[in-house]
Scaffold this motif. Structure first.
Motif, PDB file in Angstrom:
ATOM      1  N   GLU A  45       3.195 -12.036  -0.174  1.00  0.00           N
ATOM      2  CA  GLU A  45       4.259 -12.611   0.630  1.00  0.00           C
ATOM      3  C   GLU A  45       3.639 -13.234   1.870  1.00  0.00           C
ATOM      4  O   GLU A  45       2.719 -12.662   2.470  1.00  0.00           O
ATOM      5  N   ASN A  46       4.153 -14.364   2.247  1.00  0.00           N
ATOM      6  CA  ASN A  46       3.625 -15.059   3.418  1.00  0.00           C
ATOM      7  C   ASN A  46       4.288 -14.496   4.676  1.00  0.00           C
ATOM      8  O   ASN A  46       5.128 -15.141   5.299  1.00  0.00           O
ATOM      9  N   ARG A  47       3.886 -13.287   5.012  1.00  0.00           N
ATOM     10  CA  ARG A  47       4.468 -12.602   6.158  1.00  0.00           C
ATOM     11  C   ARG A  47       3.414 -11.666   6.733  1.00  0.00           C
ATOM     12  O   ARG A  47       2.981 -10.732   6.065  1.00  0.00           O
ATOM     13  N   CYS A  48       3.006 -11.920   7.952  1.00  0.00           N
ATOM     14  CA  CYS A  48       1.991 -11.070   8.584  1.00  0.00           C
ATOM     15  C   CYS A  48       2.602  -9.699   8.918  1.00  0.00           C
ATOM     16  O   CYS A  48       3.686  -9.635   9.503  1.00  0.00           O
ATOM     17  N   PRO A  49       1.905  -8.617   8.570  1.00  0.00           N
ATOM     18  CA  PRO A  49       2.443  -7.288   8.889  1.00  0.00           C
ATOM     19  C   PRO A  49       2.452  -6.980  10.387  1.00  0.00           C
ATOM     20  O   PRO A  49       3.086  -6.004  10.801  1.00  0.00           O
ATOM     21  N   HIS A  50       1.811  -7.808  11.202  1.00  0.00           N
ATOM     22  CA  HIS A  50       1.828  -7.569  12.640  1.00  0.00           C
ATOM     23  C   HIS A  50       3.193  -7.890  13.232  1.00  0.00           C
ATOM     24  O   HIS A  50       3.870  -7.003  13.749  1.00  0.00           O
ATOM     25  N   LEU A  51       3.644  -9.128  13.114  1.00  0.00           N
ATOM     26  CA  LEU A  51       4.923  -9.525  13.715  1.00  0.00           C
ATOM     27  C   LEU A  51       5.903 -10.115  12.711  1.00  0.00           C
ATOM     28  O   LEU A  51       6.980 -10.585  13.093  1.00  0.00           O
ATOM     29  N   GLY A  52       5.530 -10.131  11.443  1.00  0.00           N
ATOM     30  CA  GLY A  52       6.441 -10.616  10.415  1.00  0.00           C
ATOM     31  C   GLY A  52       6.586 -12.119  10.346  1.00  0.00           C
ATOM     32  O   GLY A  52       7.552 -12.619   9.786  1.00  0.00           O
ATOM     33  N   VAL A  53       5.627 -12.835  10.889  1.00  0.00           N
ATOM     34  CA  VAL A  53       5.702 -14.299  10.899  1.00  0.00           C
ATOM     35  C   VAL A  53       4.873 -14.865   9.751  1.00  0.00           C
ATOM     36  O   VAL A  53       3.998 -14.186   9.200  1.00  0.00           O
ATOM     37  N   PRO A  54       5.110 -16.143   9.368  1.00  0.00           N
ATOM     38  CA  PRO A  54       4.248 -16.772   8.365  1.00  0.00           C
ATOM     39  C   PRO A  54       2.794 -16.801   8.858  1.00  0.00           C
ATOM     40  O   PRO A  54       2.527 -16.894  10.064  1.00  0.00           O
ATOM     41  N   LEU A  55       1.870 -16.737   7.911  1.00  0.00           N
ATOM     42  CA  LEU A  55       0.457 -16.619   8.264  1.00  0.00           C
ATOM     43  C   LEU A  55      -0.170 -17.928   8.723  1.00  0.00           C
ATOM     44  O   LEU A  55      -1.097 -17.925   9.542  1.00  0.00           O
ATOM     45  N   GLU A  56       0.320 -19.048   8.198  1.00  0.00           N
ATOM     46  CA  GLU A  56      -0.393 -20.303   8.424  1.00  0.00           C
ATOM     47  C   GLU A  56       0.228 -21.127   9.552  1.00  0.00           C
ATOM     48  O   GLU A  56       1.434 -21.088   9.768  1.00  0.00           O
TER      49      GLU A  56
END
Ligand code: FES
Length: 114
Positions: A45-56
């Motif tokens: 999933e394109n979701r960073c586990p830090h803040l839940g935002v897209p990675l790119e």
């Protein structure tokens, strides 16, 4: 940003260079990234586990400069392409959510449960 794909397969193996990544939007609206590093294809999933935002920050720019690790553009967290584990950054030890995919004999990449 992801290319909208409404029909299966998600992509073809040939769409990914030996070391490359691309964003894909699933029919259910989820954005994922397909990653091919050293020939192995994985998806998350394109979701960073830090803040839940897209990675790119730019379309299909998911890998750090060396092409070995997935990188979050927001704060630079680095993730293993094998299992999505964060090995550096503010969410170290957390993981990207893996999406099981399989590669058919004709090189088409599908969700593994299809
Ligand atoms: S939002 Fe991804 S590292 Fe902070």
């Amino acid at each position: 940003m992801s290319a909208a794909i409404s029909a299966r397969p998600l992509a073809r193996l040939a769409d990914l260079e030996a070391t490359a990544a691309r964003g894909v939007r699933l029919p259910d609206g989820r954005d994922i990234l397909l990653v091919r590093v050293h020939g192995r294809v994985s998806a998350f999933e394109n979701r960073c586990p830090h803040l839940g935002v897209p990675l790119e920050a730019e379309p299909d720019r998911f890998l750090e400069a060396g092409g070995e690790l997935i990188q979050c553009a927001m704060h630079g967290a680095l993730f293993l392409p094998e299992d999505g584990e964060c090995v550096f950054g503010p969410c170290q030890g957390a993981r990207l959510r893996e999406i099981p995919v399989s590669v058919a004999g004709d090189g088409r990449i599908h969700l593994a449960d299809e």
